[in-house]
Motif scaffolding. Structure first.
Motif, PDB file in Angstrom:
ATOM      1  N   SER A 124       0.843  -1.194   0.000  1.00 56.73           N
ATOM      2  CA  SER A 124       0.000   0.000   0.000  1.00 56.73           C
ATOM      3  C   SER A 124       0.877   1.242   0.000  1.00 56.73           C
ATOM      4  O   SER A 124       1.651   1.458   0.937  1.00 56.73           O
ATOM      5  N   TYR A 166      -0.505   3.734   2.815  1.00 54.49           N
ATOM      6  CA  TYR A 166      -0.048   3.587   4.199  1.00 54.49           C
ATOM      7  C   TYR A 166       1.435   3.256   4.297  1.00 54.49           C
ATOM      8  O   TYR A 166       1.945   3.001   5.391  1.00 54.49           O
ATOM      9  N   GLN A 209       3.324   0.631   3.506  1.00 57.31           N
ATOM     10  CA  GLN A 209       3.695  -0.632   4.121  1.00 57.31           C
ATOM     11  C   GLN A 209       3.181  -1.792   3.271  1.00 57.31           C
ATOM     12  O   GLN A 209       2.263  -1.634   2.466  1.00 57.31           O
ATOM     13  N   ILE A 242       0.987  -4.910   2.811  1.00 61.55           N
ATOM     14  CA  ILE A 242      -0.264  -5.373   3.410  1.00 61.55           C
ATOM     15  C   ILE A 242      -0.235  -6.883   3.583  1.00 61.55           C
ATOM     16  O   ILE A 242      -0.610  -7.407   4.626  1.00 61.55           O
ATOM     17  N   GLU A 243       0.224  -7.577   2.547  1.00 62.81           N
ATOM     18  CA  GLU A 243       0.178  -9.035   2.596  1.00 62.81           C
ATOM     19  C   GLU A 243       1.354  -9.627   1.841  1.00 62.81           C
ATOM     20  O   GLU A 243       1.723  -9.170   0.754  1.00 62.81           O
ATOM     21  N   LEU A 266      -0.115 -11.165   7.032  1.00 65.07           N
ATOM     22  CA  LEU A 266      -1.176 -10.214   6.734  1.00 65.07           C
ATOM     23  C   LEU A 266      -1.251  -9.210   7.865  1.00 65.07           C
ATOM     24  O   LEU A 266      -1.648  -9.558   8.988  1.00 65.07           O
ATOM     25  N   TYR A 267      -0.858  -7.964   7.594  1.00 62.68           N
ATOM     26  CA  TYR A 267      -0.827  -6.922   8.628  1.00 62.68           C
ATOM     27  C   TYR A 267      -0.063  -7.415   9.862  1.00 62.68           C
ATOM     28  O   TYR A 267      -0.526  -7.277  10.997  1.00 62.68           O
ATOM     29  N   ASN A 268       1.095  -8.023   9.612  1.00 62.73           N
ATOM     30  CA  ASN A 268       1.973  -8.530  10.680  1.00 62.73           C
ATOM     31  C   ASN A 268       1.375  -9.699  11.468  1.00 62.73           C
ATOM     32  O   ASN A 268       1.884 -10.053  12.523  1.00 62.73           O
ATOM     33  N   ASP A 269       0.294 -10.275  10.967  1.00 60.20           N
ATOM     34  CA  ASP A 269      -0.242 -11.504  11.545  1.00 60.20           C
ATOM     35  C   ASP A 269       0.370 -12.664  10.760  1.00 60.20           C
ATOM     36  O   ASP A 269      -0.073 -13.000   9.666  1.00 60.20           O
TER      37      ASP A 269
END
Length: 338
Positions: A286, A289, A291, A293-294, A315-318
């Motif tokens: 993105s 933002y 960063q 994203i995935e 995914l978003y640091n998950d």
């Protein structure tokens, strides 16, 4: 017939109990076929979904939507009237409900073409069309709201457009070189709506532009954009470049833009290895933002009717490591996630 098991894990753990799961969702589709040897044609669609979640309304939904059509074609014009009665039945823990609505449409189009020999030999095909679509308003306040299928809005639209095809002859066959389409819709109800003080009618939809280019084998470019007819510029756009070789390896680069909302660049790669093994890579960044994203990397083994994939996802640091089992015609099953 397609059967899928879809389990969604909400990254917001406080909302995970209300996240809807589709366990399973079964879709049946049948393409247009003659209806008992009559001039009418019938196309079937049926969807069964078992919605489940820990908290909130859950249950079964049956959706039936057959489409009847009566196509007519002459030397100069093609006419396609259609009607789709839609019946949706809900059997839930909050009660049983049903909803009936229909949608009808009438499409008219014609076809013009000419062969050119300069600067090279090609055929230019022009296809103007106009479609009227109507779906009445029905009361949907009592039925469960699982997804967009449970909130079908009234439709009273005229859609018009023109499509250009450019065809060239390669190895004795006509191949599409370029496809360019322009279309727009006019909302009749919006044009007739009673205005509140200070309001303005906006019956015209965005102007939709679509371009597809196939310059060489294995290379394609897709571009889409929507332009506001009210002086608001580009509302959203998308650009994709696709590269593929004869082995089936491919690279796809996609950019999406929507003012103030989306500035995303994504890349998908598929590379065949040895003995039915392949490597996949997905990245989405993105610029809005600043960063990633995935990110997803997968090592896949595909047999004739089953497959397994070892994957890493961020995914978003998950971050997750997954083993995904696949059965042809049924779907994917996440066997182990850690």
């Amino acid at each position: 017939l397609i059967a899928e098991l879809k389990y969604t894990e909400n990254l917001d753990r406080t909302q995970d109990e209300t996240t809807l799961q589709r366990l399973p969702e079964i879709t049946f589709r049948r393409n247009d076929a003659s209806f008992f040897h009559s001039p009418f044609f019938l196309k079937w669609q049926g969807i069964y979904t078992n919605f489940w979640r820990q908290e909130g309304v859950k249950g079964h939904r049956f959706h039936f939507a057959p489409t009847f059509s009566l196509p007519y074609q002459s030397k100069y014009i093609e006419v396609m009237p259609q009607i789709t009665p839609m019946e949706t039945i809900y059997l839930t823990d909050a009660g049983n409900y049903s909803r009936f609505v229909y949608e009808t449409s009438l499409n008219l189009k014609t076809n013009l073409w000419r062969r050119f020999i300069w600067p090279f030999s090609f055929i230019h095909n022009i296809e103007p069309s106009i479609t009227y679509t109507y779906r009445p308003k029905v009361d949907q306040s009592e039925i469960p709201q699982f997804d967009e299928l449970d909130n079908l809005e009234k439709t009273n639209l005229i859609t018009y457009g023109i499509t250009n095809y450019f065809l060239v002859e390669r190895k004795g066959e006509l191949k599409e070189l370029l496809h360019f389409e322009v279309s727009q819709s006019y909302d009749i109800d919006e044009a007739r709506r009673i205005l509140a003080p200070g309001e303005k009618r906006r019956p015209f939809s965005n102007v939709r532009l679509e371009l597809q280019l196939y310059p060489l084998y294995g290379i394609s470019l897709d571009a889409e954009a929507q332009l506001s007819p009210y002086g608001e510029g580009i509302r959203n756009s998308e650009l994709s470049i696709n590269l593929e070789n004869r082995r089936g390896d491919y690279l796809n680069v996609n950019y999406q833009y929507s003012p103030g909302e989306i500035k995303d660049l994504s890349m998908d790669t598929f590379l065949k290895l040895l003995y039915n093994w392949s490597l996949t890579y997905h990245l989405k960044h993105s610029f809005q933002y600043h960063q990633n994203i995935e990110t997803k990397v997968g090592l896949r083994y595909q047999a004739q009717c089953w497959g397994v994939e070892f994957a890493y996802s961020d995914l978003y640091n998950d971050r997750k490591y997954m083993i995904i089992f696949k059965l042809s015609g049924i779907g994917e099953f996440k066997g182990i996630t850690f």
